[in-house]
Design a protein around this motif. Structure first.
Motif, short mmCIF file in Angstrom:
data_model
loop_
_atom_site.label_atom_id
_atom_site.label_comp_id
_atom_site.label_asym_id
_atom_site.label_seq_id
_atom_site.Cartn_x
_atom_site.Cartn_y
_atom_site.Cartn_z
N VAL A 44 0.84 -1.22 0.00
CA VAL A 44 0.00 0.00 0.00
C VAL A 44 0.87 1.27 0.00
CG1 VAL A 44 -1.94 -1.15 1.08
CG2 VAL A 44 -0.18 -0.10 2.51
N ILE A 45 2.21 1.10 -0.01
CA ILE A 45 3.08 2.30 -0.05
C ILE A 45 3.36 2.62 -1.51
CG2 ILE A 45 5.19 3.33 0.87
CD1 ILE A 45 5.35 1.09 2.86
N THR A 46 2.36 3.09 -2.18
CA THR A 46 2.47 3.34 -3.62
C THR A 46 1.88 4.69 -3.97
OG1 THR A 46 0.37 2.19 -3.92
CG2 THR A 46 2.38 0.90 -4.22
N GLY A 47 2.05 5.66 -3.04
CA GLY A 47 1.51 6.99 -3.29
C GLY A 47 0.06 7.11 -2.90
N GLN A 48 -0.52 6.08 -2.25
CA GLN A 48 -1.91 6.15 -1.82
C GLN A 48 -2.02 6.98 -0.56
OE1 GLN A 48 -4.38 2.40 -2.48
NE2 GLN A 48 -2.36 1.56 -1.87
N THR A 49 -3.18 7.49 -0.36
CA THR A 49 -3.44 8.17 0.91
C THR A 49 -3.66 7.10 1.96
OG1 THR A 49 -5.82 8.25 0.59
CG2 THR A 49 -4.53 10.10 -0.30
#
Length: 639
Positions: free
Chosen positions: A583-588
């Protein structure tokens, strides 16, 4: 004056089937009663062993042996045995009922019999005994008390209480159980009995019938036994000169002290009896008398009035005088003609009188005591009482009402009569008409947990379906009874009343359902189908404890469970693991939380709720690519 106590057996229902009516005779081992077989509606003789002998295995064995021996014989001159059983501690034997007397009673009344009567009775006795010997049975207790003379003329041999197989001819300890007056020498001296021992007893019986007394008498039984062993039986004619030589020879042949010199068996003696029977029955020839005719003396002058006398058969007829002009020859001729005419007329009148007398006597006998006085009892079963009473009255019977239970005929209808339908009875005699009270209600025996064979025996008063119902049970052992079902399929508890001969089914255990929990699917299916059950499956489920493709649980689709029913199994899919996404892919933070919760994870974060819109810029825990159980916690931090 004291009154003898009533026999407690009178009126008793033996084994739920035989209604005791009255006592016929009492012996040392048993008492014989007249009873009614309620199931077949017929009169029978029931022989019940004395209570004080019930615990004696020797007497019990003899009692059962009598039933087995007689049941092997089917002959018109042997008393039929219908049934044998045990009611509580009472052993009983059911036999053909023969109203009449014994040969002993006949000898008491008449002292001795004629040769013809002796031949008639011995022909029947030897015929029945020949059937026993052919079947390999030695009677061992032949005596006049065991020869039955029925009212209808039948002669039968009974009481096989001491009978044994012909091969078992050594009798130690019980050799002298028979009546001492009829024991053969070999039984007295060696305790050995075979068919020739029965022949010796027959010879002694013949001697007694012809002379009115037994050949040997004594104050003590051993004196009589000694004479049997050492003396030769005298000829009956030495006591009764009317006995023909043929019967003398037959008695001596049968009573030879050496068994080898006697008839081999009853058939040999019967054949010889029938050979000499015509000579015994031949009528005695009376001396003949000739008719004598006394004619006038030829020397007398013609014309003198003379009286000619014809003596015929002892009677005298006086003829009229001859005419004066007639010659001596003409007078003789006229006298002979007149005598013949009178004789013929006398014969015709005598014959006519005999004929009329015979017709009158025959008619009176036919309708008074012969076949014309008898009629067939009509069938009245299932009729209403009034209709049945009318049918019986039209046949000339007096009707007496009675009631009894009947398992087949509904209450209020006629269940039968005594004498039974189809039997012959005298016109004007009394017929008992039984009105059904319905089936007798009997308590249901407690058979739950018993082996099937024992349960069927205990339910003998009912009609049990031949095919039992099979059912799985974890509490009742395989082959034992789980329940008893009535005609409607409902369970009947022990002690509940149920109609006699009512229809029942029994449910028998086939053992427990196989427990397949934790088994691999293939093994579980084989175990279920091997128990004659069908496999059903539910939706597979995740399970942390049960490996994938193993059975988590099972459950029957029906209750109760019988062969052919379905067992539903639930198969494990193993633990419920999900791969953690990156989930560390530029998501909030809010987007990361939404993605993780959609996969079933629980999400924690150090980001306050009002900063959910910030971009995730930290390391997640656990790292992407790891597999976790649904519901596990995943941390997403903003650093």
């Amino acid at each position: 004056m004291t009154t003898a106590p009533a026999d407690p057996m009178i009126g008793r229902l033996v084994d739920g089937r035989y209604q005791v009516r009255s006592r016929i005779a009492r012996g040392g081992m048993a008492t014989v009663y007249l009873a009614t077989d309620l199931r077949l509606e017929r009169r029978v003789a029931i022989k019940i062993m004395h209570g004080h002998l019930a615990d004696d295995n020797t007497f019990k064995t003899r009692f059962v042996q009598e039933a087995r021996s007689a049941a092997r014989l089917a002959h018109p001159n042997v008393v039929n045995v219908f049934d044998q059983g045990q009611d509580s501690d009472m052993a009983y034997l059911v036999m053909e009922y023969l109203p009449g007397i014994t040969l002993r009673e006949l000898l008491k009344d008449y002292k001795k019999l004629t040769p013809e009567q002796t031949v008639d009775i011995m022909d029947a006795v030897l015929a029945g005994l020949a059937a026993a010997h052919k079947a390999g049975i030695v009677h061992r207790d032949l005596k006049p008390e065991n020869v039955l003379l029925a009212d209808d003329g039948r002669i039968k041999l009974g009481d096989f209480g001491l009978a044994r197989a012909a091969s078992a001819n050594t009798a130690t300890g019980q050799a002298l159980l028979g009546t001492i007056a009829y024991l053969s020498p070999e039984l007295v001296t060696r305790g050995v009995a075979d068919a020739r021992s029965d022949i010796y007893a027959v010879g002694i019986m013949m001697y007694e019938m012809l002379t009115g007394e037994q050949p040997y008498v004594g104050e003590a039984p051993m004196q009589i036994a000694y004479q049997h062993a050492n003396d030769t039986v005298p000829t009956p004619s030495s006591k009764n000169p009317a006995v023909p030589v043929e019967l003398d020879e037959l008695v001596l042949w049968a009573t030879a002290r050496d068994p080898e010199e006697r008839p081999h068996d009853a058939r040999d003696m019967l054949d010889r009896l029938r050979e000499v029977e015509p000579a015994i029955r031949a009528p005695r020839q009376a001396p003949r008398t000739q008719a004598t005719v006394v004619l006038p003396d030829a020397a007398m002058p013609v014309g003198v009035a003379t009286a000619a006398t014809a003596v015929i058969g002892g009677g005298a007829v006086v003829a009229p005088p001859a005419p004066p002009e007639a010659s001596d020859d003409e007078a003789a001729s006229a006298l002979a003609t007149s005598s013949d005419r009178r004789r013929r007329r006398g014969y015709w009148i005598f014959a006519l009188v005999l004929l009329l007398t015979g017709l009158a006597a025959g008619t009176g006998w036919y309708f008074g005591a012969g076949p014309g006085a008898m009629t067939t009892v009509p069938e009245t079963a299932t009729l209403l009482p009034d209709n049945a009473r009318q049918v019986l009255a039209e046949e000339g019977f007096q009707v007496v009402d009675a009631e009894r239970n009947d398992p087949r005929v509904p209450a209020g209808q006629v269940s039968g009569t005594d004498p039974a339908a189809g039997q012959q009875a005298r016109r004007g005699s009394t017929v008992t008409m039984f009105v059904s009270l319905g089936p007798l209600m009997l308590p249901m025996p407690d058979v739950v947990g018993q082996p099937e064979a024992d349960a069927r025996s205990a339910l003998g008063d009912f009609t049990v379906a031949e095919q039992s119902l099979q059912q799985f049970s974890g509490d009742i052992a395989a082959g034992s009874v789980i329940a008893v079902l009535g005609a409607e399929g409902n369970a009947v508890a022990a002690g509940d009343p149920y109609p006699e001969l009512g229809d029942l089914s029994i449910v028998v255990s086939v053992g427990p359902i196989p427990d397949v929990t934790g088994m691999p699917v293939a093994e579980a299916e084989a175990a279920i189908t091997g128990a004659q059950l069908v496999v059903g499956t539910a939706e597979p489920e995740f399970d942390d404890e049960v490996p994938a493709d193993h059975v988590i649980s099972w459950a029957p689709a029906t209750d109760p469970v019988r062969p052919g029913d379905t067992i539903v199994i639930t198969v494990s899919k193993g633990p419920d693991l999900v791969e953690v996404p990156n989930v560390i892919t530029g998501q909030t933070v809010a987007q990361a939380r939404q993605q993780l919760e959609a996969l079933g994870f629980s999400v924690t974060s150090n980001v306050p709720g009002f900063l959910e819109g910030a971009v995730v810029a930290s390391v997640q825990s656990p790292a992407a690519g790891e597999k976790l159980k649904r519901g596990s916690e995943v941390t997403v931090n903003f650093g």
